[in-house]
Design an enzyme around this catalytic site. Structure first.
Site, PDB file in Angstrom:
ATOM      1  NE  ARG A 278      -2.645  -3.646  12.352  1.00 28.60           N
ATOM      2  CZ  ARG A 278      -2.886  -3.987  10.666  1.00 28.60           C
ATOM      3  NH1 ARG A 278      -3.049  -5.277  10.615  1.00 28.60           N
ATOM      4  NH2 ARG A 278      -3.709  -2.924  10.340  1.00 28.60           N
TER       5      ARG A 278
ATOM      6  NE  ARG B  25      -3.306  -2.608   0.085  1.00 23.73           N
ATOM      7  CZ  ARG B  25      -3.428  -3.675  -1.210  1.00 23.73           C
ATOM      8  NH1 ARG B  25      -3.766  -3.365  -2.743  1.00 23.73           N
ATOM      9  NH2 ARG B  25      -4.097  -4.447  -0.713  1.00 23.73           N
TER      10      ARG B  25
ATOM     11  CD  GLU C  29      -3.346   0.140  11.580  1.00 26.67           C
ATOM     12  OE1 GLU C  29      -2.348  -0.468  11.223  1.00 26.67           O
ATOM     13  OE2 GLU C  29      -4.173  -0.777  12.724  1.00 26.67           O
TER      14      GLU C  29
ATOM     15  CD  GLU D 223      -5.009  -0.726   1.799  1.00 27.57           C
ATOM     16  OE1 GLU D 223      -5.298  -1.759   1.199  1.00 27.57           O
ATOM     17  OE2 GLU D 223      -4.792  -0.047   2.706  1.00 27.57           O
TER      18      GLU D 223
ATOM     19  CE  LYS E 282      -3.204  -8.626   8.838  1.00 29.57           C
ATOM     20  NZ  LYS E 282      -2.734  -7.913   7.653  1.00 29.57           N
TER      21      LYS E 282
ATOM     22  CE  LYS F  88      -7.022  -1.822   9.546  1.00 24.75           C
ATOM     23  NZ  LYS F  88      -7.030  -2.047   8.289  1.00 24.75           N
TER      24      LYS F  88
ATOM     25  NE  ARG G 131     -13.034  -7.878   7.827  1.00 21.67           N
ATOM     26  CZ  ARG G 131     -12.717  -8.168   8.659  1.00 21.67           C
ATOM     27  NH1 ARG G 131     -12.824  -7.623   9.702  1.00 21.67           N
ATOM     28  NH2 ARG G 131     -11.347  -7.168   8.872  1.00 21.67           N
TER      29      ARG G 131
ATOM     30  CD  GLU H  88      -6.181  -8.577   5.414  1.00 21.87           C
ATOM     31  OE1 GLU H  88      -6.705  -7.749   4.602  1.00 21.87           O
ATOM     32  OE2 GLU H  88      -5.014  -8.059   5.440  1.00 21.87           O
TER      33      GLU H  88
ATOM     34  CG  HIS I 142     -14.889  -3.157   0.994  1.00 25.32           C
ATOM     35  ND1 HIS I 142     -15.312  -4.547  -0.066  1.00 25.32           N
ATOM     36  CD2 HIS I 142     -13.396  -3.513   1.320  1.00 25.32           C
ATOM     37  CE1 HIS I 142     -13.456  -5.664  -0.001  1.00 25.32           C
ATOM     38  NE2 HIS I 142     -13.222  -4.886   1.295  1.00 25.32           N
TER      39      HIS I 142
ATOM     40  CG  ASP J 268      -9.109  -2.278   5.529  1.00 29.39           C
ATOM     41  OD1 ASP J 268      -8.241  -1.680   6.137  1.00 29.39           O
ATOM     42  OD2 ASP J 268      -8.818  -3.126   4.588  1.00 29.39           O
TER      43      ASP J 268
ATOM     44  CG  ASN K 183      -0.156  -8.464   5.665  1.00 27.12           C
ATOM     45  OD1 ASN K 183      -0.954  -9.270   7.164  1.00 27.12           O
ATOM     46  ND2 ASN K 183      -0.214  -7.567   4.860  1.00 27.12           N
TER      47      ASN K 183
END
Length: 701
Positions: free
Chosen positions: A329, A174, A392, A398, A293, A365, A341, A297, A522, A370, A216
């Site tokens: 996180r 990102r 966060e 992004e 994290k 967040k 979600r 995902e 989204h 997201d 990640n």
């Protein structure tokens, strides 16, 4: 108040600029102002124990004053001129006001006019002297009258952190501003001098923590040769009050250590992490801790072994001990995709309130989904009074046009921070929640890369700047920060400031209208998140698909999160839930986030849902066109290079806003079967054309 440009050297752009200096552009002052500066700061007296941080403050003052005075700023020992004073030193006797008790958080400072007009920067600690030096330089850069001193300030959050999603191979997840500035492959033998300028920029806005690698993260980041690289970064950032953190892969004991398991309750796993923490602290004594994290995902985590997030976080926190913290996180997925979600983080973490160790920060967040252009506040911030919660934010855009769209994010940050109805008693703001406690934390996902202008576009620098200023003091206004940034980055020219600031303040709403009006979310392309793709319905989990969120069909559009739908509103305190459920606000900021509406339902604006949707998309396009016109009118007040670069990106944004508008309307009209309201043009292409577009070159994946 910035001085009039008619009296300044900024009356016309002196030379082309590439944006490298950010907001730390020390340019000659007006003749009227420089005389006052020379009178109060003919030299520099330092009364503080020697340290690398005092040296950094001294260097910054000398860098600026050498330009303003037209000669080097000399250092003297007779107490003359500008005074840099630690309040535990004899110089404190000259100060008009001293706080006897050190402030709660490091970094507080005061800038005073003393008898005779000289200026003193004072603090209880070295980092306060550095922050105070930058504050004085900001004051002078904007040519604010020196009579407006004294000035005092102190940070509200203990940890003000940039999270870099940088990878060892130099790519940035990102990231839209080039490659990683850390140049991992050259470390530790070569540290790019640019990293000192990076540290200066962060210190100038109060940032004091940096996670240097992607959340990640592979376990490789914990290997000894990479720890040596992190040490080189820590040594460079330390004089500027910045501590280094590492994102840690939860399965590292298995991936890197050769163990059969990463179960947080397994003794051999606990021993491995203690040894790894000891190894890091031996190299980096002020190592901040781990950012994790987990179970999100595809990332490994404690739930892989039937354990809770608290089990995993506490195991790591005990390995770190009192030396640092673990930031865990809250961006997680429920294994069961049938769970709505936006409710998943709350469901996973709220039952664990009070079960996290004292040196764990649960980082959520700002919204429950997201980093969308607009979201409600995440309900966790009202539901975990016994847990240290961190915030966060995302500075990199992004979901708001990468680095090609002008979107000033301070209004987004401010909107979240000012949200009330939170906390244990339902009366706190988000800012109040995340600035309480000894490890209070506000983090932002960085937008920084190897591009010469640091952030991919000149106006994206404003988002880095605004994040730091708001993390230091969430009570600052978006407008005040924008006015300050424009004066520092371009010129303290009132006509310029008065033209650019309204454009900035409106830009985030313009992007909302362009991409996700009326509380939609989204709707972007899969994977790269570039461009519109509201039709996507073939990804691995239902809640990865845009159709999951807008739920448009022949009857209507929107996600019912009330008691008749998913009941996500029930996760909020009653007063805040009532406010979010109210659809009588003509701005309709979250209408389709919380409500499902029929296409022909009449809204408070007097228009139907369908007509209002089209109007909002067209309003977004008009907003971008207006920014382009405003900016073109500023030619001559901004140096040619930066003016041309911004103008070129605004043309890109004009084209892409029409693409978003046309593709979205073409898709939703294929479902609603309603005609466009009078005066609104049809999309330029059929829906099939928009669906056939692909972008393998899109950055940031």
């Amino acid at each position: 108040m910035a001085g009039a440009c008619a009296l300044l050297s900024c009356a016309g752009p002196a030379r082309a600029e590439d944006g490298y200096e950010l907001w730390m552009r020390y340019r000659p002052l007006s003749p009227f102002y420089v005389d006052g500066v020379a009178a109060v700061a003919p030299a520099l007296t330092i009364d503080a124990p020697p340290s690398a941080t005092v040296d950094a403050a001294t260097s910054e003052l000398r860098r600026a004053f050498s330009v303003w005075l037209g000669r080097p700023l000399t250092i003297v020992n007779d107490g003359a001129g500008l005074l840099l004073c630690r309040v535990d030193r004899p110089c404190a006797e000259k100060l008009p006001k001293i706080a006897k008790k050190p402030p709660a958080l490091p970094g507080a400072f005061r800038v005073d006019r003393l008898n005779g007009g000289r200026i003193a920067i004072s603090a209880h600690d070295d980092i306060g002297l550095l922050y105070g030096s930058f504050a004085l330089l900001r004051h002078i850069q904007q040519q604010v009258p020196l009579d407006d001193l004294p000035q005092s300030d102190a940070p509200r959050a203990a940890i003000r952190m940039l999270d870099h999603w940088d990878n060892l191979n130099g790519s940035v997840e990102r990231g839209y501003a080039g490659r990683s500035i850390f140049q991992w492959w050259r470390l530790p033998g070569y540290v790019d001098p640019r990293l000192t300028d990076y540290a200066r920029a962060n210190a100038s806005i109060g940032i004091n923590a940096v996670a240097v690698n992607n959340v990640n993260a592979p376990a490789t980041f914990l290997a000894p040769r990479v720890i040596a690289k992190a040490k080189a970064l820590a040594d460079t950032l330390r004089p500027y009050g910045i501590r280094v953190y590492l994102s840690a892969r939860f399965s590292a004991p298995r991936d890197l250590g050769g163990l059969a398991t990463a179960d947080p309750l397994a003794p051999e796993v606990q021993r491995w992490w203690r040894a790894k923490a000891d190894e890091i602290y031996a190299e980096i004594p002020d190592f901040g801790g781990f950012l994790v994290k987990a179970n999100s995902e595809g990332q490994p985590g404690p739930q892989d072994y039937g354990r809770t997030h608290a089990d995993g976080a506490n195991m790591l926190a005990r390995a770190v001990g009192k030396r640092g913290i673990v930031i865990w996180r809250a961006f997680v997925y429920d294994p069961d995709p049938a769970v709505e979600r936006t409710m998943q983080a709350y469901n996973a973490f709220q039952p664990l309130d009070g079960k996290f160790d004292a040196n764990v920060v649960v980082q959520a967040k700002n919204g429950p989904l997201d980093f969308q252009p607009r979201e409600p506040v995440a309900p966790l911030f009202a539901a975990m009074p016994k847990t240290q919660l961190g915030l966060e934010l995302q500075i990199t855009k992004e979901y708001l046009g990468f680095s090609t769209h002008l979107a000033y994010l301070a209004p987004l940050f401010e909107e979240a921070l000012d949200t009330g109805g939170l906390g244990a008693d339902g009366r706190a703001t988000l800012a109040g929640v995340v600035t309480a406690g000894p490890t209070s934390l506000i983090a932002g996902v960085a937008n920084i890369g190897s591009d010469r202008n640091w952030s991919g576009s000149h106006f994206d620098q404003a988002n880095w700047y605004a994040f730091g200023r708001l993390a230091w003091d969430p009570a600052r206004s978006s407008e005040a920060i924008a006015r300050e940034w424009v004066a520092l980055t371009f010129a303290p020219d009132p006509p310029l400031i008065d033209a650019v600031v309204p454009m900035m303040l409106a830009s985030r709403q313009t992007v909302v209208d362009t991409m996700t009006p009326l509380g939609l979310a989204h709707l972007m392309g899969s994977d790269h998140h570039y461009g519109p793709a509201p039709w996507v319905d073939d990804l691995g989990r239902p809640d990865w698909n845009p159709v999951y969120y807008h739920r448009a069909d022949a009857e209507g559009i929107g996600f019912d999160r009330s008691a008749t739908g998913s009941s996500a509103l029930a996760q909020y305190p009653a007063a805040l839930a009532k406010r979010y459920a109210d659809d009588s606000d003509p701005a309709l900021p979250l209408l389709l986030w919380f409500h499902r509406k029929r296409w022909d339902d009449r809204l408070v604006t007097g228009r139907t849902v369908w007509d209002e949707l089209v109007v909002r998309y067209d309003r977004g396009v008009a907003g971008v066109d207006s920014m382009a016109v405003q900016w073109n009118g500023l030619r001559g007040r901004v140096d040619d290079q930066r003016h041309a670069e911004v103008a070129a990106l605004l043309k890109v944004q004009q084209n892409e806003s029409r693409w978003w508008r046309d593709a979205s309307i073409a898709y939703f009209q294929s479902l609603s079967r309603r005609p466009l309201p009078a005066g609104h043009a049809a999309p330029a292409h059929p829906l099939s054309w928009y669906r056939d577009q692909s972008f393998p070159e899109a950055p940031g994946i």
